[in-house]
Design a protein around this motif. Sequence first.
Motif, short mmCIF file in Angstrom:
data_model
loop_
_atom_site.label_atom_id
_atom_site.label_comp_id
_atom_site.label_asym_id
_atom_site.label_seq_id
_atom_site.Cartn_x
_atom_site.Cartn_y
_atom_site.Cartn_z
N GLN A 165 46.96 50.37 54.93
CA GLN A 165 47.03 49.91 53.55
C GLN A 165 45.74 50.18 52.80
O GLN A 165 45.74 50.53 51.62
CB GLN A 165 47.34 48.40 53.52
CG GLN A 165 48.78 48.05 53.85
CD GLN A 165 49.76 48.52 52.78
OE1 GLN A 165 49.39 48.77 51.65
NE2 GLN A 165 51.02 48.66 53.16
N ASN A 201 44.93 49.38 48.96
CA ASN A 201 45.44 48.04 48.65
C ASN A 201 44.67 47.02 49.47
O ASN A 201 45.03 46.70 50.61
CB ASN A 201 46.94 47.98 48.96
CG ASN A 201 47.59 46.71 48.42
OD1 ASN A 201 46.96 45.66 48.34
ND2 ASN A 201 48.86 46.82 48.05
N ASP A 209 44.21 43.74 49.04
CA ASP A 209 44.84 42.44 49.27
C ASP A 209 45.84 42.52 50.41
O ASP A 209 45.87 41.64 51.29
CB ASP A 209 45.53 41.96 47.99
CG ASP A 209 44.53 41.63 46.88
OD1 ASP A 209 43.35 41.37 47.20
OD2 ASP A 209 44.93 41.65 45.70
N ARG A 210 46.68 43.56 50.42
CA ARG A 210 47.64 43.70 51.52
C ARG A 210 46.92 43.94 52.83
O ARG A 210 47.31 43.43 53.89
CB ARG A 210 48.59 44.87 51.22
CG ARG A 210 49.62 44.60 50.15
CD ARG A 210 50.71 43.64 50.62
NE ARG A 210 51.40 44.11 51.81
CZ ARG A 210 52.37 45.01 51.81
NH1 ARG A 210 52.77 45.56 50.65
NH2 ARG A 210 52.98 45.36 52.92
N GLU A 270 45.60 40.69 54.13
CA GLU A 270 46.71 39.85 54.62
C GLU A 270 47.08 40.22 56.06
O GLU A 270 47.21 39.35 56.93
CB GLU A 270 47.91 40.03 53.69
CG GLU A 270 49.16 39.28 54.12
CD GLU A 270 50.35 39.61 53.23
OE1 GLU A 270 51.49 39.48 53.70
OE2 GLU A 270 50.13 40.00 52.06
N HIS A 271 47.25 41.51 56.32
CA HIS A 271 47.61 41.96 57.68
C HIS A 271 46.43 41.77 58.63
O HIS A 271 46.61 41.43 59.81
CB HIS A 271 48.04 43.42 57.66
CG HIS A 271 49.40 43.64 57.08
ND1 HIS A 271 50.55 43.33 57.77
CD2 HIS A 271 49.79 44.10 55.86
CE1 HIS A 271 51.60 43.62 57.02
NE2 HIS A 271 51.18 44.08 55.86
#
Length: 519
Positions: free
Chosen positions: A358, A364, A366-367, A370-371
């Motif tokens: 990502q 990205n 933010d993504r 998150e992961h």
Amino acid sequence: MQFKFQSCVVDLNTQEVQLAEKTVPIEPQVFDVISHLLKHRDRLVSRDELIDEVWQGRFISDSAVSTAIKLARKAIGDDGEAQSLIKTIRGRGFRFVGPVEEISPQTSNALKSGLFAAENLMSSVKAPALAVLPFSGEDRSAADGLTVELTAALTAWRYFPVVSNAAAARFTDLTQGIEHIAQELRTRYLLHGTYRHADGRAKVQVTLTDTEHETQIWTDRIQFEAGNVFELEEELAARIAAVVVPELEAAEARRVADKPQEDCTAWQLSMRAASLISQGSAPYLTDAEAQTKRAIELAPGLILPHALLALVHFQKAMFGFSNANSSEAFEPTLKAAEDALNLDQSSWIGQALVAVGQLWTHHNHDRAIEHLERALDLNPSAAMTYHFAGCILGFAGALERARSHQERLFRIDPSYTHRASIDADLGLWHLLEENWDAAEFHLTRSVNWNPAHGRGWQRRAVLFGLLGNEKGARLALKKLDDLGLSRDIEVVLASYPFKEDMHCAIFRDGYEKALSLSR
């Protein structure tokens, strides 16, 4: 003791959950949640009771409990909406509902001798089990704490089934004999050792034994400054796990070294691939890719080869990264990692590599974060995840957190394969904060680790440009020329996904000044 309900069997002795006759990968704390709710299914279990029993009263967030309940439901085939097995009583706690059959040890053994014989953990098709025996030491509490932390750390890797602490606790030493212990616990590998404090230092001696050949395949002595005991145990467990897992992979790979690929099981092929990947050099990766793809053909539903294939693509991208379009370089990594997560959202390798994908393919942040946070939660002892954490957080602008994660990596695994990349990252984060001495220290160490590491030379050029060091700037840019890497600032910046405009401006300014100094 086993509990049977619907199409699920929960075995307290082996710490296994079988759903529709297939073993479900499960984290120790999630298993403990299931077993505690089953044992006390005649009543409501409060959230506080779960925390006391499963997490030994440690401070954890409500979301961590909710996540464990969600994963418990998934493991036993419960619908989160219907809650037909684990019911949430809002504001009060949880209760296991529905009919349950208890199977005694005698009945269980009889079944295992016939119908369940093929499910034996020592089967050549399945992964062999590992047991962590209680560590010895004068401070019983500290030794037990390390044993628990190490069992949890190794379980989180999810490569090998790990016998529960409760089952292994009977064997406090090896006087009963390796063969007897292995038969009782149904394990191929035993990890055992001593833990003590002396002269302000924690000292650990740990040994990994192959029970089939009754040979020690790895042993080491580790010393740490004695500090906060809980942090120390976690750090020691992570460091030991980071070494033990590759040793186990190598041991399994050696067992089938001369076996034709067409005769290998998916597990054996996966171990071959994992061992090749751990060699840390490009020539091994082509063979590793072939092994993982063959394993996937044999067992499309097995998560490990999918995760390892994503890791192969990541390693390939890293070796050619400095001279490649970052989006294109990491696209295969992202695709393979997403395939792994489609099979199992609890794959920490899948989560970690989707985070990387990502960042580099879509920028990205933010993504990616998150992961990344999910990967760290699933396996807090994997050095690779701290590599990604530092990289992602640094480019997202969280420089202090980035340094903290990558500095921890060196404590966990001082000989990490991509240590040149870690030092190059640490040098960049210090550079962006104008910590010139620290930046030069790490960037120098990066190119000393790997003189062909283009990212290290790019950042040295930026540093010397900002410092007005003509000699240093000329040398760094010449090295880039020698490596066949572009000097074009736009080409270089295309592979630096800075979220903060200020950080991009600092990098650009330093690089352009280096170019000017070298003319």
